[in-house]
Scaffold this active site. Structure first.
Site, PDB file in Angstrom:
ATOM      1  CE  LYS A  56      -6.753   1.488  -2.427  1.00 37.76           C
ATOM      2  NZ  LYS A  56      -6.765   1.338  -1.261  1.00 37.76           N
ATOM      3  CB  VAL A  69       0.386  -4.211   5.899  1.00 36.29           C
ATOM      4  CG1 VAL A  69       0.128  -2.829   6.681  1.00 36.29           C
ATOM      5  CG2 VAL A  69       0.543  -3.017   4.121  1.00 36.29           C
ATOM      6  CB  ALA A  97      -8.708  12.386  -0.726  1.00 33.23           C
ATOM      7  CG  ASN A 129      -4.845   5.432   5.618  1.00 30.32           C
ATOM      8  OD1 ASN A 129      -5.429   5.292   4.142  1.00 30.32           O
ATOM      9  ND2 ASN A 129      -4.116   5.916   5.358  1.00 30.32           N
ATOM     10  CG  ASP A 136       3.006   5.017   7.955  1.00 26.32           C
ATOM     11  OD1 ASP A 136       2.529   5.398   7.832  1.00 26.32           O
ATOM     12  OD2 ASP A 136       4.315   4.655   7.659  1.00 26.32           O
ATOM     13  CE1 TYR A 145      -3.730   2.667  -4.923  1.00 26.14           C
ATOM     14  CE2 TYR A 145      -5.876   3.662  -6.190  1.00 26.14           C
ATOM     15  CZ  TYR A 145      -5.238   3.766  -4.773  1.00 26.14           C
ATOM     16  OH  TYR A 145      -5.237   3.815  -3.518  1.00 26.14           O
TER      17      TYR A 145
END
Length: 268
Positions: free
Chosen positions: A180, A84, A209, A110, A55, A176
Site C-alpha cells: 500500500k 490483475v 472499513a 480497487n 473481478d 500489505y
C-alpha cells in the site's frame, strides 16, 4: 465510569447521489462481493455513471453487474473478468471496457489482497502474492489506462485504493503495508506523467472499513480493536469510502492530483 461514546459512533444514512458522475463511464476492478469495490461501483451508479465491473471471480462479478442493473435500470452496466496478476488480462480489460462503454472516463483501482503473517514466518510466496495483486496489479491497470488516455481526445481520472497502513505500522502486516505504501508512491509519480494526457490520479487511504471479505483476512478481535482506536469508536461503512472515491473521480476535484486522501477519524 462509563466510557462516553461519540455522537458520530453511529453510521449515518448513506448520502443521496448528486449527479457527480452523470454521463461518465467508470471501470472498477475487484468489484464483486460486499467490499469497497462493489460499493464504489454502486456509488458511481448512484452519481449517474454507466459502470463496468471487473473481478477474478466471474460468477460473483456477474451477480454484482446484475444487482446494479436491477437497481439502476436506466443506466448501462457491463462486466469483464480480469486477473490483475496478468498483463494480458489487464490490457484486455481496458480495451474491452472502452469498446463496451464507448469510452472510459474513470478507472477505480480497487484490487488488493492482504492477510496476517509475522515477518519471521512469512514465505516468499506470501510476500509475492500480496505485492503482485495489490501493487503490481495497480501498476498494470494504471499503465494500461494511461496508454488508453494518451491516444484519445478526452481527459480522465484514476483513483487508487491505498490504506493508512502505507503510513502506520501494524504487526503481521509488513507485506500489505509495503504494497500500500507502494500504491501511494505510484499514485504520486504516475500523476506527474498522467498530467501530460489530461489525467488526474489520486488515492484514498481508508483506516478500517469492515465488510465480509475483510473478516476473512483478519480476526474479529483485531478488527474490533482497530475500530475502537478511531475517534468515532467505529469502523467506516464501505459507502463512506466509496463516496470519497466518487468525489475524487468527479469534477469537484479538478485541481487535485498525486494526492492520497486519508479516510480516517484519526487514531485516538
Amino acid at each position: 465510569m462509563t466510557e462516553q461514546k461519540s455522537p458520530l459512533a453511529v453510521v449515518p444514512e448513506e448520502t443521496p447521489g448528486h449527479g457527480l458522475l452523470k454521463g461518465k463511464k467508470v471501470v472498477v476492478t475487484a468489484a464483486a462481493g460486499t467490499g469497497i469495490g462493489f460499493s464504489s461501483a454502486r456509488r458511481a451508479a448512484l452519481e449517474g455513471a454507466d459502470v463496468l465491473v471487473s473481478d477474478f471471480h466471474e460468477r460473483r462479478m456477474n451477480e454484482a453487474r446484475d444487482a446494479l442493473a436491477a437497481e439502476f435500470p436506466d443506466q448501462q452496466f457491463e462486466a469483464i473478468t480480469c486477473n490483475v496478476q496478468s498483463t494480458s488480462d489487464v490490457d484486455a480489460l481496458i480495451t474491452g471496457a472502452a469498446e463496451k462503454l464507448g469510452r472510459i472516463d474513470v478507472l477505480i483501482n480497487n484490487a488488493g489482497f492482504g492477510g496476517e503473517a509475522e515477518l519471521v514466518d512469512m514465505t516468499d510466496e506470501d510476500w509475492d502474492r500480496v505485492l503482485d495483486i495489490t501493487l503490481n496489479g495497480t501498476f498494470r491497470a494504471t499503465r494500461a489506462a494511461l496508454r488508453y488516455f494518451r491516444d484519445v481526445p478526452h481527459s480522465g481520472v484514476i483513483v487508487n485504493n491505498a490504506s493508512v497502513l502505507g503510513w502506520r505500522a501494524q504487526r503481521a502486516q509488513a507485506h500489505y503495508a509495503a504494497a500500500k505504501a507502494g500504491v501511494m508512491a505510484l499514485t504520486r509519480c504516475s500523476a506527474i506523467e498522467g498530467a501530460d494526457y489530461g489525467v488526474r490520479i489520486n488515492a484514498v487511504a481508508p483506516s478500517i472499513a469492515r465488510h465480509k471479505f475483510l473478516e476473512k483476512s483478519a480476526s474479529s478481535d483485531l478488527l474490533d480493536e482497530l475500530a475502537s482506536k478511531e475517534a468515532f469508536g467505529r469502523a467506516a461503512d464501505v459507502w463512506e469510502v466509496a463516496a470519497t472515491i466518487a468525489m475524487l473521480a468527479s469534477d469537484y476535484t479538478t485541481y487535485l492530483t498525486g494526492e492520497v486522501v486519508s479516510i480516517s477519524s484519526q487514531r485516538a
